[in-house]
Design an enzyme around this catalytic site. Sequence first.
Site, short mmCIF file in Angstrom:
data_model
loop_
_atom_site.label_atom_id
_atom_site.label_comp_id
_atom_site.label_asym_id
_atom_site.label_seq_id
_atom_site.Cartn_x
_atom_site.Cartn_y
_atom_site.Cartn_z
N ARG A 78 -24.57 -88.73 43.25
CA ARG A 78 -24.73 -88.24 44.62
C ARG A 78 -25.20 -89.36 45.51
NH1 ARG A 78 -27.16 -82.16 43.87
NH2 ARG A 78 -25.58 -81.66 42.34
N SER B 52 -23.59 -80.33 45.96
CA SER B 52 -24.25 -79.04 45.78
C SER B 52 -25.05 -78.57 46.99
CB SER B 52 -25.14 -79.11 44.54
OG SER B 52 -25.65 -77.85 44.26
N HIS B 53 -26.37 -78.46 46.83
CA HIS B 53 -27.21 -77.90 47.88
C HIS B 53 -27.59 -78.95 48.93
CE1 HIS B 53 -29.45 -79.65 44.62
NE2 HIS B 53 -30.46 -79.87 45.44
N ASP C 276 -25.10 -71.48 47.01
CA ASP C 276 -25.25 -72.83 47.59
C ASP C 276 -23.91 -73.50 47.89
OD1 ASP C 276 -24.47 -73.29 44.97
OD2 ASP C 276 -25.63 -75.14 44.81
N ASP D 73 -21.83 -75.51 46.41
CA ASP D 73 -20.72 -75.46 45.46
C ASP D 73 -20.66 -74.16 44.64
OD1 ASP D 73 -23.10 -76.24 44.20
OD2 ASP D 73 -22.03 -77.25 42.58
N ARG E 212 -25.42 -71.77 42.52
CA ARG E 212 -26.77 -71.20 42.60
C ARG E 212 -26.75 -69.81 43.19
NH1 ARG E 212 -31.18 -75.72 44.22
NH2 ARG E 212 -30.37 -77.33 42.83
N THR F 230 -34.35 -80.17 32.59
CA THR F 230 -33.69 -79.72 33.81
C THR F 230 -32.25 -80.22 33.87
OG1 THR F 230 -35.75 -79.60 35.02
CG2 THR F 230 -33.77 -80.01 36.32
N GLU G 237 -35.16 -72.37 36.97
CA GLU G 237 -35.98 -71.84 38.06
C GLU G 237 -35.39 -72.15 39.43
OE1 GLU G 237 -37.25 -74.39 40.02
OE2 GLU G 237 -36.38 -75.76 38.54
N LYS H 40 -23.61 -73.17 35.86
CA LYS H 40 -24.31 -72.03 36.42
C LYS H 40 -23.37 -71.38 37.43
CE LYS H 40 -27.38 -74.87 39.35
NZ LYS H 40 -27.08 -76.24 39.04
C1 VG1 Z 1 -32.04 -79.70 40.82
C2 VG1 Z 1 -32.63 -78.54 40.06
C3 VG1 Z 1 -31.96 -78.39 38.72
C4 VG1 Z 1 -30.45 -78.25 38.91
C5 VG1 Z 1 -29.92 -79.41 39.72
C6 VG1 Z 1 -28.45 -79.28 40.04
O1 VG1 Z 1 -32.27 -80.90 40.12
O2 VG1 Z 1 -34.02 -78.70 39.91
O3 VG1 Z 1 -32.51 -77.29 38.05
O4 VG1 Z 1 -29.78 -78.19 37.68
O5 VG1 Z 1 -30.63 -79.52 40.95
O6 VG1 Z 1 -28.19 -78.10 40.75
P1 VG1 Z 1 -33.45 -81.92 40.52
O7 VG1 Z 1 -33.28 -83.08 39.59
O8 VG1 Z 1 -33.25 -82.24 41.96
O9 VG1 Z 1 -34.73 -81.16 40.31
V1 VG1 Z 1 -26.91 -78.07 41.82
O10 VG1 Z 1 -26.78 -76.56 42.38
O11 VG1 Z 1 -27.18 -79.39 42.63
O12 VG1 Z 1 -25.51 -78.48 40.88
CO CO Z 2 -25.01 -76.29 43.27
#
Ligand code: VG1
Ligand code: CO
Length: 543
Positions: A22, A113-114, A277, A279, A282, A344, A364, A376
């Site tokens: 990213r 993603s988010h 979210d 993609d 979530r 994670t 979480e 997910k």
């Molecule tokens: C975060 C979350 C993690 C999740 C990851 C990708 O990672 O804590 O649980 O799997 O995002 O989610 P981090 O390293 O920022 O804590 V997503 O929806 O970006 O694919």
């Molecule tokens: Co995502």
Amino acid sequence: MTIRTISTPGFNDQKPGTSGLRKRVKVFQQPHYLENFVQSVFDTVQVPAGATIVLGGDGRFYNREAIQVILKMAAANGVGRVLVGQAGILSTPAESCVIRKYQAFGGMVLSASHNPGGPEGDFGIKFNIQNGGPAPEKITEAIFERAKQLREYRILEAADIELDQLGTYALGDMQVEVIDAVRDYADLMEEIFDFAAIKALFAAGFRMKFDAMHAVTGPYAREIFIRRLGAPADSIMNANPLPDFGGGHPDPNLTYAHELVEILYGAQAPEFGAASDGDGDRNMILGKHFFVTPSDSLAIIAANATCIRGYRDGIAGVARSMPTSGAVDRVAKALNIPCFETPTGWKFFGNLMDAGKVTLCGEESFGTSSSHVREKDGLWAVLCWLNILAVKRLSVEQIVMAHWREFGRNVYSRLDYEDLPVSQANQLMQHVTEQFAHLPGQQLGSYRVHACDNFSYTDSIDGSVSRNQGLRILFEDGSRIVIRLSGTGTEGATLRIYLEAYEPDTSRHALDAQELLKELIQIALNLTQLQAITGRDKPTVIT
Ligand code: VG1
Ligand code: CO
């Protein structure tokens, strides 16, 4: 058509994090940057000649341009066929579904993603393997090494492919098939869930609001909730995907999905609310004036899984990421099934699911899913809740309260401090680690420290070891403080503090988590010296 070989300087910063590479869009737009990573993926995974791969993204800014580049590079690297989502769009769970359904060799998911999108926002790319799940660390490490050494890449000289029309197109010797991935995904959901029961629920006047946050799930939600389940048209909001997500932060939590939160806490609140979210992997689950923590959601789905057709024969086991609360552990114990604790990131669940050891997994961070795919899956989680609600005919709050009465409540909260200078974040982690030697046995307020460590995981299937996965301060009564740095950000550091305390006393279950965790939060702030080191007096996001 000719294949060109182009020089690249190699890049030292293409290390995939928790979920793929990213970076800011501007970084990806540098000459050769995207190509360097894509060639490194092809060189590392060695797609067999003539094999099929899947390609799609969450529709964010730069998605289309990147897809055209990747298609031409795939053609130049001997890929036989690429299945592309229409308009270049595939949600992460839909991509996983398509890889599995069409037995592809793997796929690339274009998403951050988010993280916010748009020209000033973020872009990302992730490689998924044959089982439909994120590549394990062994592969992402090899891609990173290759990206540093790479000096040239191959790309076909050809016109762009039409991505909006379904159909099959030729690109050199490779076939490009533009597919309707909403249908494949919706069909899979219809196999798992009892659509007739959910339809009857809506027909009885049940109201819900799903917020697609102008991200990828809009078209999926329209097909599933409105067309197939007969929910009223106003059951979905922000359902048109936009390249910049309407300027929003497509992260379904209480802070960034505030539009939905206001509706669910308002006077005319519907019975059920949910969001997904950027993609689509979530989910946030809300009841009328009620928030379900993702950790509780996982535990409740596990406890009620046999209500759902796809799981009516029971679940093999469950897994949760280390910072996720132990609520699901209690359900696993009651069901007498195994429960695994992983670092994670979804990539750690793949082996367990492939081996048939677990059916449900969760984090979480608003991530829940099952072995129907290897990612997910936001809409799947929403459908789990709808299916459970359709069977039980109770409110969301009643279901959660009943769960807590039976199992006790794992009171949980996460505090995020975003955009910290990296040096401060490292200093704080160092400061906490230095106390580990003398903390065990100490009484901190009403909590006595049992043990401290930096979480390390050994995969029980392939034996691989992942170290430095988060600092844990474990208390004698089972309460925990977990501290880790995010691996999905693109600038600065994000510090996450996770707090968990077990509350068996039913008379205290209705209390607010922040209230119940007050003392533990104060202990965490003291231990980390957060305010002194960072100058922050409150978190950016509280979950
Ligand atoms: C975060 C979350 C993690 C999740 C990851 C990708 O990672 O804590 O649980 O799997 O995002 O989610 P981090 O390293 O920022 O804590 V997503 O929806 O970006 O694919
Ligand atoms: Co995502």
